[in-house]
Design an enzyme around this catalytic site. Structure first.
Site, PDB file in Angstrom:
ATOM      1  N   ASP A   1      -4.641   1.140  -2.096  1.00  0.00           N
ATOM      2  CA  ASP A   1      -5.190  -0.161  -1.713  1.00  0.00           C
ATOM      3  C   ASP A   1      -5.288  -1.080  -2.925  1.00  0.00           C
ATOM      4  O   ASP A   1      -4.963  -2.282  -2.854  1.00  0.00           O
ATOM      5  CB  ASP A   1      -6.577   0.008  -1.097  1.00  0.00           C
ATOM      6  CG  ASP A   1      -6.525   0.484   0.346  1.00  0.00           C
ATOM      7  OD1 ASP A   1      -5.427   0.511   0.935  1.00  0.00           O
ATOM      8  OD2 ASP A   1      -7.594   0.845   0.882  1.00  0.00           O
TER       9      ASP A   1
ATOM     10  N   GLU B   1      -5.819   6.993  -1.264  1.00  0.00           N
ATOM     11  CA  GLU B   1      -5.795   5.810  -0.396  1.00  0.00           C
ATOM     12  C   GLU B   1      -6.463   4.626  -1.075  1.00  0.00           C
ATOM     13  O   GLU B   1      -5.964   3.493  -1.008  1.00  0.00           O
ATOM     14  CB  GLU B   1      -6.469   6.115   0.939  1.00  0.00           C
ATOM     15  CG  GLU B   1      -5.746   7.144   1.797  1.00  0.00           C
ATOM     16  CD  GLU B   1      -4.324   6.752   2.123  1.00  0.00           C
ATOM     17  OE1 GLU B   1      -4.075   5.548   2.337  1.00  0.00           O
ATOM     18  OE2 GLU B   1      -3.454   7.641   2.161  1.00  0.00           O
TER      19      GLU B   1
ATOM     20  N   HIS C   1       0.834  -1.209   0.000  1.00  0.00           N
ATOM     21  CA  HIS C   1       0.000   0.000   0.000  1.00  0.00           C
ATOM     22  C   HIS C   1       0.869   1.258   0.000  1.00  0.00           C
ATOM     23  O   HIS C   1       0.641   2.189  -0.783  1.00  0.00           O
ATOM     24  CB  HIS C   1      -0.927  -0.003   1.212  1.00  0.00           C
ATOM     25  CG  HIS C   1      -1.651   1.285   1.419  1.00  0.00           C
ATOM     26  ND1 HIS C   1      -2.881   1.554   0.856  1.00  0.00           N
ATOM     27  CD2 HIS C   1      -1.301   2.407   2.116  1.00  0.00           C
ATOM     28  CE1 HIS C   1      -3.256   2.776   1.210  1.00  0.00           C
ATOM     29  NE2 HIS C   1      -2.317   3.315   1.974  1.00  0.00           N
ATOM     30  N   GLU C   2       1.869   1.279   0.878  1.00  0.00           N
ATOM     31  CA  GLU C   2       2.753   2.449   0.939  1.00  0.00           C
ATOM     32  C   GLU C   2       3.537   2.610  -0.361  1.00  0.00           C
ATOM     33  O   GLU C   2       3.741   3.732  -0.841  1.00  0.00           O
ATOM     34  CB  GLU C   2       3.713   2.315   2.126  1.00  0.00           C
ATOM     35  CG  GLU C   2       3.026   2.281   3.485  1.00  0.00           C
ATOM     36  CD  GLU C   2       2.195   3.522   3.744  1.00  0.00           C
ATOM     37  OE1 GLU C   2       2.574   4.613   3.286  1.00  0.00           O
ATOM     38  OE2 GLU C   2       1.151   3.404   4.406  1.00  0.00           O
TER      39      GLU C   2
ATOM     40  N   HIS D   1       1.564   4.419  -3.050  1.00  0.00           N
ATOM     41  CA  HIS D   1       1.589   5.884  -3.031  1.00  0.00           C
ATOM     42  C   HIS D   1       2.764   6.415  -3.858  1.00  0.00           C
ATOM     43  O   HIS D   1       2.632   7.426  -4.559  1.00  0.00           O
ATOM     44  CB  HIS D   1       1.700   6.392  -1.592  1.00  0.00           C
ATOM     45  CG  HIS D   1       0.424   6.302  -0.827  1.00  0.00           C
ATOM     46  ND1 HIS D   1      -0.761   6.833  -1.276  1.00  0.00           N
ATOM     47  CD2 HIS D   1       0.146   5.730   0.378  1.00  0.00           C
ATOM     48  CE1 HIS D   1      -1.716   6.617  -0.390  1.00  0.00           C
ATOM     49  NE2 HIS D   1      -1.192   5.942   0.625  1.00  0.00           N
TER      50      HIS D   1
END
Length: 416
Positions: free
Chosen positions: A360, A356, A277-278, A281
């Site tokens: 995901d 976000e 997930h990070e 970004h």
């Protein structure tokens, strides 16, 4: 009364009143759902944990409401109450009306704000966080952090303030453009030095040990085409029981950091999904988009300050006699801007929540959506995050989607 004074008072009353109303709505909504775990979470989160999250949310909301009222009162005291005029008289008397006096004025305003916030921060840490079992800090550690934060802020901030004031006086009508260039450079510098020089002042960062987890993470990094300087474990448990993971820096200085609390609670597949997930970004350019957005907005604000810098009505409407100097222009502008921009918060929050959801989806494609969902549920429980936020409050304040919406979206994504 100056017409701008009326506009300012009305805007401050509207912004503060709206924030307090939203807070009250949030508290009422959370309390109304306190005694029943939402259906999507009922099998994995027990009622006592859900009630703890509700009580924790209500406690934080009460402290935030107190802070809102104090902030509004302090702003009125500093502006219409003559506080800034007194601070300027002190700084001018001490160091003169030049650059040194201007830096002293800005520093004095920051100190006053910090002193007002200090009791609230102490209560947050030793009152609320301790009551709900999250705080691990001692008073000595709290004071040490405060001293270090002050020194780092002074070492980085005071030269920046001095540079800005010099540019305002030396570069003519386009000072705001040159200031913007310096501001961008300053932000890039901080991003570059934070991982290796600033963060270690507050926490210990240990290279992740060899083993299955590290091998799994390195395989994910290779799959995603992400090169990092290293994988580190941070001793977050020294200060708090909350868990997190993040990456910091840019270019060759990028590093990935895991809180030790996070590693102790999640399974390897869940940790991998959180990291994916990070990474999402970064790979989806969210970091650079947000940075670009920040720079664009700051350019607009500096241009606006350029238009107000010599406007007598602006100073007089805020309780200061014109001409008042460049330092006073900076202080007044950045004190009152939040009053007039609060209504833009839902747009910024919506933009963040969109990112976000996209991160995901990236995690579901490159790791596992179900494992990320399981990790999030554990983190919601362990961090006492409310599962039932008020929708309108969430629209203004939450940078992340509500728990139910996020888990539902993850369940609908195709597995990796």
């Amino acid at each position: 009364m100056n017409s701008f004074t009326t506009v300012f008072i009305l805007a401050l009353a509207l912004a503060t009143g709206l924030r307090l109303w939203l807070s009250r709505r949030h508290v009422t909504h959370v309390r109304a759902h306190r005694d029943r775990v939402p259906e999507p979470f009922s099998a994995r989160i027990e009622l006592p944990a859900h009630q703890k999250a509700a009580d924790y949310t209500v406690a934080k909301a009460g402290l935030n409401a107190t802070a809102l009222v104090l902030d509004a009162l302090l702003l009125l005291v500093l502006t219409l109450g003559g506080g800034l005029a007194l601070l300027q008289a002190w700084s001018d008397g001490l160091l003169g009306a030049g650059l040194a006096g201007g830096v002293a004025l800005i520093a004095a305003v920051m100190v006053v704000n910090a002193l007002v916030e200090l009791p609230l921060n102490a209560y947050r840490v030793f009152g609320i966080e301790t009551r709900f079992g999250f705080n691990k800090m001692t008073p000595a550690m709290f004071v040490a952090d405060l001293v270090k934060q002050t020194l780092v802020g002074a070492l980085l901030g005071l030269p920046l303030v001095l540079a800005v004031l010099w540019l305002m006086g030396a570069t003519g009508a386009l000072w705001w453009l040159w200031t913007w260039v310096v501001w961008m450079g300053f932000n890039v510098l901080v991003l570059a030095v934070f991982p290796t020089f600033i963060a270690p002042l507050f926490n210990k960062f240990t290279p992740m040990q060899e083993g299955d987890l590290k091998a799994r993470i390195e395989a994910l990094l290779s799959k995603c085409g992400f090169k990092a300087q290293g994988l580190f474990v941070m001793d977050g448990s020294r200060r708090s029981a909350h868990g997190n993971a993040y990456f910091t820096g840019f270019g060759k200085a990028k590093r990935i950091v895991f809180f030790d609390t996070l590693l102790s609670r999640l399974q390897p597949a869940e940790i991998e999904a959180v990291l994916a997930h990070e990474l999402g970004h970064y790979k989806l350019n969210h970091v650079f988009r947000r940075l670009a957005w920040t720079f664009t907005v700051s350019l607009g604000f500096l241009w606006a300050l350029g238009q107000l810098r010599h406007a007598a009505w602006f100073y007089q409407g805020l309780g200061v006699q014109a001409p008042a100097g460049d330092a006073m222009a900076l202080v007044l502008f950045f004190l009152v801007v939040p009053v007039f921009t609060f209504m833009l918060r839902p747009i910024m929050a919506m933009y963040s929540r969109k990112h976000e959801f996209e991160a995901d989806a990236y995690a579901a494609r490159n790791a596992s959506g179900p494992e990320l969902a399981e990790a999030l549920v554990k983190l919601y429980k362990d961090n006492a995050s409310t599962l039932t936020p008020d929708p309108l409050h969430s629209a203004f304040y939450d940078s992340h989607p509500p728990a139910a919406a996020r888990i539902a979206r993850l369940k609908g994504l195709a597995p990796a």
